[in-house]
Design an enzyme around this catalytic site. Structure first.
Site, PDB file in Angstrom:
ATOM      1  N   CYS A 118       1.520   0.411  -9.169  1.00 30.84           N
ATOM      2  CA  CYS A 118       2.691   0.955  -8.473  1.00 30.84           C
ATOM      3  C   CYS A 118       3.904   1.040  -9.395  1.00 30.84           C
ATOM      4  O   CYS A 118       4.782   1.871  -9.203  1.00 30.84           O
ATOM      5  CB  CYS A 118       3.020   0.099  -7.261  1.00 30.84           C
ATOM      6  SG  CYS A 118       3.278  -1.625  -7.671  1.00 30.84           S
TER       7      CYS A 118
ATOM      8  N   THR B 237       2.985   4.651   1.191  1.00 28.33           N
ATOM      9  CA  THR B 237       4.120   4.853   2.097  1.00 28.33           C
ATOM     10  C   THR B 237       3.638   5.350   3.461  1.00 28.33           C
ATOM     11  O   THR B 237       4.157   4.927   4.499  1.00 28.33           O
ATOM     12  CB  THR B 237       5.119   5.850   1.454  1.00 28.33           C
ATOM     13  OG1 THR B 237       5.518   5.295   0.198  1.00 28.33           O
ATOM     14  CG2 THR B 237       6.343   6.078   2.322  1.00 28.33           C
TER      15      THR B 237
ATOM     16  N   GLU C  44       5.638  -3.227   0.872  1.00 31.37           N
ATOM     17  CA  GLU C  44       5.639  -3.016  -0.581  1.00 31.37           C
ATOM     18  C   GLU C  44       4.922  -1.691  -0.825  1.00 31.37           C
ATOM     19  O   GLU C  44       3.692  -1.634  -0.801  1.00 31.37           O
ATOM     20  CB  GLU C  44       4.909  -4.172  -1.287  1.00 31.37           C
ATOM     21  CG  GLU C  44       5.578  -5.528  -1.122  1.00 31.37           C
ATOM     22  CD  GLU C  44       6.805  -5.685  -2.011  1.00 31.37           C
ATOM     23  OE1 GLU C  44       6.966  -4.913  -2.974  1.00 31.37           O
ATOM     24  OE2 GLU C  44       7.619  -6.589  -1.735  1.00 31.37           O
TER      25      GLU C  44
ATOM     26  N   VAL D 114       0.744   4.818   5.086  1.00 28.80           N
ATOM     27  CA  VAL D 114       0.178   3.735   5.909  1.00 28.80           C
ATOM     28  C   VAL D 114       1.275   2.721   6.255  1.00 28.80           C
ATOM     29  O   VAL D 114       1.254   2.113   7.332  1.00 28.80           O
ATOM     30  CB  VAL D 114      -1.041   3.082   5.200  1.00 28.80           C
ATOM     31  CG1 VAL D 114      -1.583   1.924   6.016  1.00 28.80           C
ATOM     32  CG2 VAL D 114      -2.142   4.120   4.975  1.00 28.80           C
ATOM     33  N   GLY D 115       2.249   2.588   5.385  1.00 21.39           N
ATOM     34  CA  GLY D 115       3.400   1.719   5.673  1.00 21.39           C
ATOM     35  C   GLY D 115       4.055   2.093   7.003  1.00 21.39           C
ATOM     36  O   GLY D 115       4.442   1.235   7.795  1.00 21.39           O
TER      37      GLY D 115
ATOM     38  N   GLY E 254       0.825  -1.208   0.000  1.00 17.27           N
ATOM     39  CA  GLY E 254       0.000   0.000   0.000  1.00 17.27           C
ATOM     40  C   GLY E 254       0.856   1.254   0.000  1.00 17.27           C
ATOM     41  O   GLY E 254       2.019   1.228  -0.398  1.00 17.27           O
TER      42      GLY E 254
HETATM   43  P1  NAD Z   1      -3.450   2.251   1.396  1.00 14.16           P
HETATM   44  O1  NAD Z   1      -2.177   2.340   2.135  1.00 14.16           O
HETATM   45  O2  NAD Z   1      -4.434   3.335   1.528  1.00 14.16           O
HETATM   46  O3  NAD Z   1      -4.226   0.901   1.795  1.00 14.16           O
HETATM   47  C1  NAD Z   1      -3.605  -0.351   1.831  1.00 14.16           C
HETATM   48  C2  NAD Z   1      -4.174  -1.164   2.971  1.00 14.16           C
HETATM   49  O4  NAD Z   1      -3.930  -0.502   4.207  1.00 14.16           O
HETATM   50  C3  NAD Z   1      -5.677  -1.414   2.893  1.00 14.16           C
HETATM   51  O5  NAD Z   1      -5.940  -2.770   3.156  1.00 14.16           O
HETATM   52  C4  NAD Z   1      -6.255  -0.514   3.968  1.00 14.16           C
HETATM   53  O6  NAD Z   1      -7.391  -1.068   4.598  1.00 14.16           O
HETATM   54  C5  NAD Z   1      -5.126  -0.377   4.964  1.00 14.16           C
HETATM   55  N1  NAD Z   1      -5.140   0.932   5.617  1.00 14.16           N
HETATM   56  C6  NAD Z   1      -5.443   2.129   5.046  1.00 14.16           C
HETATM   57  N2  NAD Z   1      -5.316   3.136   5.962  1.00 14.16           N
HETATM   58  C7  NAD Z   1      -4.932   2.554   7.123  1.00 14.16           C
HETATM   59  C8  NAD Z   1      -4.648   3.051   8.439  1.00 14.16           C
HETATM   60  N3  NAD Z   1      -4.741   4.363   8.730  1.00 14.16           N
HETATM   61  N4  NAD Z   1      -4.281   2.168   9.378  1.00 14.16           N
HETATM   62  C9  NAD Z   1      -4.177   0.854   9.103  1.00 14.16           C
HETATM   63  N5  NAD Z   1      -4.448   0.338   7.875  1.00 14.16           N
HETATM   64  C10 NAD Z   1      -4.833   1.155   6.908  1.00 14.16           C
HETATM   65  O7  NAD Z   1      -2.981   2.030  -0.095  1.00 14.16           O
HETATM   66  P2  NAD Z   1      -3.862   2.023  -1.380  1.00 14.16           P
HETATM   67  O8  NAD Z   1      -4.370   3.381  -1.663  1.00 14.16           O
HETATM   68  O9  NAD Z   1      -4.857   0.905  -1.256  1.00 14.16           O
HETATM   69  O10 NAD Z   1      -2.795   1.602  -2.495  1.00 14.16           O
HETATM   70  C11 NAD Z   1      -2.113   2.517  -3.285  1.00 14.16           C
HETATM   71  C12 NAD Z   1      -0.660   2.612  -2.897  1.00 14.16           C
HETATM   72  O11 NAD Z   1      -0.097   1.317  -2.807  1.00 14.16           O
HETATM   73  C13 NAD Z   1       0.169   3.349  -3.924  1.00 14.16           C
HETATM   74  O12 NAD Z   1       1.080   4.174  -3.264  1.00 14.16           O
HETATM   75  C14 NAD Z   1       0.894   2.242  -4.665  1.00 14.16           C
HETATM   76  O13 NAD Z   1       2.099   2.633  -5.269  1.00 14.16           O
HETATM   77  C15 NAD Z   1       1.109   1.255  -3.566  1.00 14.16           C
HETATM   78  N6  NAD Z   1       1.265  -0.086  -4.118  1.00 14.16           N
HETATM   79  C16 NAD Z   1       2.469  -0.693  -3.996  1.00 14.16           C
HETATM   80  C17 NAD Z   1       2.657  -1.956  -4.530  1.00 14.16           C
HETATM   81  C18 NAD Z   1       3.965  -2.660  -4.419  1.00 14.16           C
HETATM   82  O14 NAD Z   1       3.984  -3.865  -4.663  1.00 14.16           O
HETATM   83  N7  NAD Z   1       5.052  -2.001  -4.066  1.00 14.16           N
HETATM   84  C19 NAD Z   1       1.602  -2.587  -5.176  1.00 14.16           C
HETATM   85  C20 NAD Z   1       0.390  -1.925  -5.263  1.00 14.16           C
HETATM   86  C21 NAD Z   1       0.218  -0.673  -4.727  1.00 14.16           C
END
Ligand code: NAD
Length: 393
Positions: free
Chosen positions: A184, A130, A150, A132-133, A128
Site C-alpha cells: 500500500c 477503499t 487502513e 470494501v472499506g 484493504g
Molecule cells: P480487499 O478489500 O479485497 O480485501 C480485504 C479483506 O476484505 C479480505 O479479508 C476480504 O476477505 C474482505 N473482503 C473482500 N471483499 C469483501 C466484501 N465484498 N465484503 C466483505 N469483506 C470483503 O483488499 P485486498 O485486495 O486484499 O488488499 C489490497 C488493498 O488493500 C489495496 O488497495 C491496498 O492499498 C490496501 N492496503 C492498505 C494497507 C494499509 O495499511 N493502509 C495495507 C495493505 C493493503
C-alpha cells in the site's frame, strides 16, 4: 523481513511500555475540583474484529492484534482468503500458542466476512481496498461500531534536480519492486521536476539490475503477482509505447517484470487506479507548484514522498499537501517507526495505529472523577430550592 521484523518490534515496544500506557493519567481539576482526583483511565473496548488484506498477511493481522491485546480486548481475526496458505497457518497456530478464550480465527471469503460483519463488535479494524472499506463502514454503522480503515490509493513521489539520483533510485526501486509493487505504501508514480528524468530513469534501471540482475524472472529475490485476476488487471495497465524498461509478462508464472514507463499523462489508464503492481509511471511536471497541484487535484494519498536536498522545497510540499503520512528522501519506511502512528486520511483511510497509538485505538478513555464525602457545604449552591441570592452568575 518486512513482516516478522515489524511484528517483533511492535511486540517488544508494547511489552516494554504497556505498564506506562495503562497507568491512569492525572489531569488538572478546575477550581471546584482542586481537591479531587481527576484522571483518564484506559478501558478495553470488548471484542474487536480484525480483517486483513493479503499483501502483508501477517503484518495486517498481528500488528493490530498486538494493540488489541495490549489494551485488554478479545479479538476475532479474519485473514485474507487471497493468501490461503498464510491464512491456514494462522488458523492452525493461533489456537496452539495464544489464549483460545480470547482469540478466534475465522477463515473465509466474502460470504464469511459478510456474515461476520452482521454481528455486533466493539471495534472493527479493517485493512484493504477503499471499496470494501465502504462496505465495512456501512455494516459497522448498523451497530454504531467505531472503525479504523487502513485503505489504499496512489502514493506519489516528487523528485527534483537537487537529488543524488542513484540513492533516490535505490530507495524508490526498493519500495516499488520488493513485493512486486503489492504494497500500500509503494511509490505509485513519480512526478519528475525539470532536468532530472533522464538521470533518474538511468539510475532506476541501474538499481533494478543491481537488485535483480538482467533477468528478474530467474532472480530469487523477485516475487510474483498474487493471482491471475490481479495479473490480468495489472497487465492491462501497461501501455507498451511508453515502456522504457521491462514490460515482460508471463501469466502462467504470474510474472510481471519491473517496468518503467515515461511520457505518462493523467489520462492514461495507469493513472486512473491504484497500480498495486511493479509498474512505475513517470510524469514530468514543469514546477514544484504543478507537482503539488497534481497531488491536490486527486484523492488524499496514504503517503506523499519528497526526494530533494532543498529545505524550502521540502517544507513547501509538506505544508501544501495532505496525506496519511509523509516520508522525505525515502519511501514506505516511515511505517516501520513504532512512535509514528500509521494510517490514511480521506479515501486512504481513517484512524491510525502502531506503538502507543495502537493501544489508544483499541482503548476507551474513561473520564474519572474521585471525590470524598467531606466539604458538602461547597455543593450547597447546586441543590434546590433555587433562589435569586444563590445564583452564581
Ligand atoms: P480487499 O478489500 O479485497 O480485501 C480485504 C479483506 O476484505 C479480505 O479479508 C476480504 O476477505 C474482505 N473482503 C473482500 N471483499 C469483501 C466484501 N465484498 N465484503 C466483505 N469483506 C470483503 O483488499 P485486498 O485486495 O486484499 O488488499 C489490497 C488493498 O488493500 C489495496 O488497495 C491496498 O492499498 C490496501 N492496503 C492498505 C494497507 C494499509 O495499511 N493502509 C495495507 C495493505 C493493503
Amino acid at each position: 523481513m518486512m513482516e516478522f521484523l515489524q511484528i517483533r518490534i511492535e511486540l517488544g515496544n508494547a511489552t516494554q511500555n504497556l505498564e506506562k500506557w495503562m497507568k491512569p493519567k492525572q489531569v488538572k481539576g478546575d477550581l471546584i475540583n482542586k481537591l479531587n482526583t481527576c484522571q483518564l483511565h484506559k478501558d478495553p473496548l470488548g471484542v474487536v474484529l480484525i480483517i486483513g488484506a493479503w499483501n502483508l498477511p501477517l503484518w495486517e493481522i498481528f500488528l493490530p492484534l498486538v494493540g488489541a491485546l495490549s489494551a485488554g480486548n478479545c479479538a476475532i481475526l479474519k485473514p485474507s482468503e487471497l493468501s490461503p496458505h498464510t491464512a491456514l497457518v494462522i488458523e492452525k497456530l493461533v489456537p496452539k500458542y495464544l489464549n483460545r478464550d480470547c482469540i478466534k480465527v475465522i477463515n473465509g471469503g466474502v460470504a464469511e466476512t459478510t456474515a461476520l460483519l452482521r454481528e455486533r463488535f466493539d471495534y472493527i479494524f479493517y485493512t484493504g481496498s477503499t471499496n470494501v472499506g465502504r462496505i465495512v463502514m456501512k455494516a459497522a454503522a448498523e451497530h454504531l461500531t467505531p472503525v479504523t480503515l487502513e485503505l489504499g490509493g496512489k502514493c506519489p513521489a516528487i523528485v527534483d534536480s537537487t537529488c543524488n539520483f542513484s540513492v533516490v533510485a535505490q530507495r524508490i526501486a526498493w519500495s516499488k519492486f520488493s513485493t512486486c509493487g503489492q504494497l500500500c505504501l509503494a511509490v505509485d508514480y513519480i512526478l519528475c521536476l525539470p532536468n532530472c528524468e533522464e538521470a533518474l530513469v538511468a539510475a532506476l534501471i541501474a538499481s533494478i539490475k543491481k537488485f535483480y540482475g538482467d533477468n528478474p524472472k530467474t532472480c530469487e529475490s523477485y516475487g510474483r503477482i498474487v493471482n491471475k485476476h490481479h495479473h490480468q488487471r495489472i497487465s492491462k495497465l501497461i501501455d507498451k509505447s511508453k515502456v522504457v524498461y521491462g514490460g515482460e509478462i508471463d501469466e502462467d508464472d504470474l510474472y510481471i517484470a519491473p517496468t518503467i514507463l515515461t511520457n505518462v499523462t493523467p489520462n492514461d489508464l495507469i493513472m486512473k487506479e491504484e497500480i498495486f503492481g511493479p509498474l512505475l509511471p513517470i510524469i514530468t511536471v514543469s514546477s514544484l507548484q504543478e507537482a503539488v497541484d497534481f497531488i491536490n487535484e486527486r484523492d488524499k494519498p496514504l503517503a506523499v514522498y519528497m526526494f530533494s536536498n532543498d529545505e524550502k522545497s521540502i517544507s513547501f510540499v509538506t505544508s501544501e499537501t495532505s496525506s496519511g503520512g509523509m516520508c522525505i528522501n525515502d519511501a514506505a519506511v516511515h511505517a516501520a517507526v513504532p512512535n509514528l502512528p500509521f494510517g490514511g486520511v480521506g479515501k486512504s483511510g481513517m484512524g491510525s495505529y502502531h506503538g502507543k497509538k495502537s493501544f489508544n485505538t483499541f482503548s476507551h478513555t474513561k473520564s474519572y472523577l474521585y471525590k470524598n464525602q467531606r466539604l458538602e457545604n461547597l455543593n450547597a449552591v447546586r441543590y434546590p430550592p433555587y433562589k435569586d441570592d444563590n445564583a452564581i452568575m
